[in-house]
Design a protein around this motif. Structure first.
Motif, mmCIF file in Angstrom:
data_model
loop_
_atom_site.group_PDB
_atom_site.id
_atom_site.type_symbol
_atom_site.label_atom_id
_atom_site.label_comp_id
_atom_site.label_asym_id
_atom_site.label_seq_id
_atom_site.Cartn_x
_atom_site.Cartn_y
_atom_site.Cartn_z
ATOM 1 N N LEU A 151 -3.116 -12.170 1.507
ATOM 2 C CA LEU A 151 -2.220 -11.026 1.729
ATOM 3 C C LEU A 151 -0.874 -11.252 1.036
ATOM 4 C CD1 LEU A 151 0.227 -11.325 4.089
ATOM 5 C CD2 LEU A 151 -1.761 -11.494 5.578
ATOM 6 N N LEU A 152 -0.452 -12.510 0.944
ATOM 7 C CA LEU A 152 0.773 -12.811 0.203
ATOM 8 C C LEU A 152 0.559 -12.609 -1.293
ATOM 9 C CD1 LEU A 152 1.943 -16.088 2.014
ATOM 10 C CD2 LEU A 152 2.855 -13.787 2.319
ATOM 11 N N GLU A 153 -0.549 -13.093 -1.770
ATOM 12 C CA GLU A 153 -0.867 -13.026 -3.202
ATOM 13 C C GLU A 153 -1.032 -11.588 -3.668
ATOM 14 O OE1 GLU A 153 -4.408 -15.261 -4.231
ATOM 15 O OE2 GLU A 153 -3.170 -16.473 -5.576
ATOM 16 N N ASN A 154 -1.656 -10.772 -2.834
ATOM 17 C CA ASN A 154 -1.989 -9.399 -3.232
ATOM 18 C C ASN A 154 -0.842 -8.416 -3.017
ATOM 19 O OD1 ASN A 154 -4.555 -10.317 -3.847
ATOM 20 N ND2 ASN A 154 -5.407 -9.752 -1.866
ATOM 21 N N LEU A 212 6.734 -4.896 7.069
ATOM 22 C CA LEU A 212 5.686 -5.037 6.061
ATOM 23 C C LEU A 212 4.718 -6.157 6.422
ATOM 24 C CD1 LEU A 212 4.371 -4.494 3.314
ATOM 25 C CD2 LEU A 212 6.070 -6.044 2.291
ATOM 26 N N ILE A 213 5.232 -7.323 6.802
ATOM 27 C CA ILE A 213 4.357 -8.447 7.143
ATOM 28 C C ILE A 213 3.541 -8.124 8.391
ATOM 29 C CG2 ILE A 213 4.263 -10.897 7.746
ATOM 30 C CD1 ILE A 213 4.987 -10.307 4.831
ATOM 31 N N ASP A 214 4.133 -7.409 9.332
ATOM 32 C CA ASP A 214 3.385 -6.963 10.515
ATOM 33 C C ASP A 214 2.203 -6.095 10.083
ATOM 34 O OD1 ASP A 214 2.589 -6.145 13.084
ATOM 35 O OD2 ASP A 214 4.062 -4.511 13.106
ATOM 36 N N SER A 226 -1.545 -7.550 10.546
ATOM 37 C CA SER A 226 -2.359 -6.794 11.504
ATOM 38 C C SER A 226 -3.643 -6.276 10.872
ATOM 39 C CB SER A 226 -1.556 -5.617 12.072
ATOM 40 O OG SER A 226 -0.446 -6.078 12.805
ATOM 41 N N ALA A 227 -3.598 -6.005 9.565
ATOM 42 C CA ALA A 227 -4.767 -5.450 8.877
ATOM 43 C C ALA A 227 -5.815 -6.509 8.553
ATOM 44 C CB ALA A 227 -4.319 -4.754 7.594
ATOM 45 N N SER A 228 -5.431 -7.794 8.559
ATOM 46 C CA SER A 228 -6.391 -8.798 8.098
ATOM 47 C C SER A 228 -6.610 -9.964 9.056
ATOM 48 C CB SER A 228 -5.953 -9.353 6.737
ATOM 49 O OG SER A 228 -4.664 -9.916 6.813
ATOM 50 N N ILE A 229 -5.707 -10.159 10.020
ATOM 51 C CA ILE A 229 -5.815 -11.298 10.935
ATOM 52 C C ILE A 229 -5.728 -10.807 12.372
ATOM 53 C CG2 ILE A 229 -4.769 -13.495 11.651
ATOM 54 C CD1 ILE A 229 -3.645 -13.750 8.799
ATOM 55 N N SER A 230 -6.597 -11.303 13.218
ATOM 56 C CA SER A 230 -6.598 -10.888 14.625
ATOM 57 C C SER A 230 -5.283 -11.271 15.286
ATOM 58 C CB SER A 230 -7.764 -11.547 15.359
ATOM 59 O OG SER A 230 -7.669 -11.295 16.746
#
Length: 470
Positions: free
Chosen positions: A39-42, A153-155, A159-163
């Motif tokens: 998610l950081l990379e993308n 943004l990080i939220d 939230s979209a990729s990690i439980s």
């Protein structure tokens, strides 16, 4: 759901998950870390834009260099070594227990709360989270009030990729409520004054804390070292992020007679890097309050007789953009504001000295710094500064980059903090080393000879054990 309700609900969810599934598998931990890296990379551009907006002007290049690159490198480093770190370790068994077995199992602590400042909002939020997740913990992050664009943004991305029973970043949470919750471990990065408040709140729940608190990190230029090289290196790390760095060189000792040479080289280097305050790679001061504080610090130094030298051309201050030109303050006195508190801005005091004993005495009379920097190729001088002073970390012939070493712990001492993270030490910081003793039938029979009633057999056995110091 408001931020408080969400915080409480997420904490409850993570707490229950940490009790029901106490030891997440190594693969689960690696999967979470890889999702975080992806998610950081993308989303590099979105992240850089959010931080730029929070600062009111922050170079994308500095965000890539100082936040994204070390985080991605850290994930790669941790994933490769996690199996080794998590492996149970055998420990020595005393002669009285021959046949038994000792081992240490690194167990997760549970739910970790991370409180972060605004100056490196991404790195200081996720670097401890990487260590905590690697150790098998759940983690909730509270970002600074000045970092809410990034926080939202990080939220969204997390939230979209990690439980959220593993990792959650919650915007708008109260610092008071967050620090008073019954975490299994808490990390705080910020000022020493606030750190004391956080530690007091944590004590009510017996929460162990990791504190990264900064301070006035000294830099020493030894007589043997090339002045131009030192000026080139130290101005790079000092003025990154407009000096708003907890491990930035805070003040510098230069041998008597070499200050003019140092200033000349510093000016030449800085004017090549930044033409003036309009340069897009020069970061803004975070808010009006900090801008006014730094302006007052400069004025105080001038009013009390210090020589204040601007290193770049053009305007000194841009109030609208909240930018301040980098300055050197020559031979400040201890009654000046610039020598009393951590500067956290583009102002660099330079003091002169005659002997290294004078430097050591000055450093040791003050609070233990988060970092100590020295420029010298003389091994005797290096040892003198290393073993006559104490600090959280040390760089020789550079500054700040000890923080970028994945296999070195980062942390303070005394007033600059306690505990550490990064690398294997970070894994251990967020683990409880659980001792496991496994008795053998043979040893058990021998040990039971020491049970009451205490007669002749006991006396013979205990005297033997005492004699041979078993």
């Amino acid at each position: 759901m408001n931020p408080s309700e969400r915080l409480q609900a997420t904490y409850k969810k993570q707490y229950e998950a940490s009790r029901q599934h106490a030891y997440p598998s190594l693969q689960e931990r690696k999967d979470t870390l890889e999702k975080l890296a992806q998610l950081l990379e993308n989303n590099q551009d979105r992240i850089c834009d959010a931080i730029d907006k929070d600062f009111g002007g922050r170079s994308k290049n500095e965000t890539l260099l100082l936040e994204l690159m070390p985080l991605l490198g850290s994930v790669t480093y941790v994933k490769k070594r996690l199996k080794k770190w998590a492996k149970p370790k055998s420990r020595h068994v005393g002669l009285a227990f021959i046949g038994a077995n000792n081992k240490l199992i690194p167990q997760p602590k549970g739910v970790v709360g991370v409180v972060t400042p605004w100056n490196y909002p991404l790195f200081l939020a996720l670097s401890p989270a990487i260590s905590a997740i690697a150790a098998g913990n759940r983690c909730i992050v509270k970002m600074a009030a000045n970092s809410q664009n990034l926080c939202r943004l990080i939220d969204e991305l997390v939230s979209a990729s990690i439980s959220d029973d593993v990792l959650s970043v919650i915007p708008g949470t109260s610092a008071r409520e967050f620090s008073s919750m019954p975490w299994d471990h808490m990390v705080f990065t910020g000022s020493a004054a606030t750190g004391k408040v956080v530690m007091e709140a944590a004590s009510k729940n017996l929460t162990p804390v990791t504190l990264e608190l900064g301070g006035k990190s000294p830099t020493i230029l030894a007589p043997d070292y090339d002045v131009a090289t030192a000026a080139e290196r130290v101005t790079f790390t000092k003025f990154l992020n407009a000096g708003q760095t907890c491990v930035a060189p805070d003040y510098m000792f230069v041998p008597e007679g070499k200050v003019d040479e140092f200033v000349t080289h510093a000016k030449a280097v800085m004017q090549k890097r930044y033409k003036d305050l309009s340069h897009p790679d020069f970061t803004a001061i975070i808010d009006e309050s900090a801008f006014n504080r730094l302006q007052a610090t400069l004025e105080d130094a001038k009013a009390k007789g210090a020589e204040v030298i601007q290193l770049t051309q053009g305007t000194t201050l841009d109030a609208e953009a909240q930018k301040m030109a980098p300055h050197i303050v020559v031979n400040p006195t201890d009654d000046m504001i610039v020598m009393q508190d951590e500067i956290f801005g583009p102002i660099f005091p330079v003091k002169t000295y005659k002997s290294m004993d004078e430097v050591v005495e000055y450093v040791n009379e003050r609070e233990r710094p988060l970092a100590l920097y020295m420029f010298t190729n003389n091994s005797r001088t290096q040892d003198e500064l290393l073993y006559k002073t104490l600090s959280g970390g040390v760089c020789i012939n550079d500054s700040l980059f000890h923080v970028a070493q994945h296999d070195m712990p980062f942390g303070g001492i005394g007033n600059s903090g306690m505990g550490h993270y990064h690398g294997e030490e970070g894994f251990k910081e967020f683990s409880k080393l659980r001792p496991v003793f496994k008795q053998s039938n043979m040893t058990s029979k021998i040990i039971l000879l020491l049970a009451p009633p205490y007669g002749s057999v006991f006396k013979t056995a205990i005297n033997t054990l005492l004699k041979f110091r078993i």
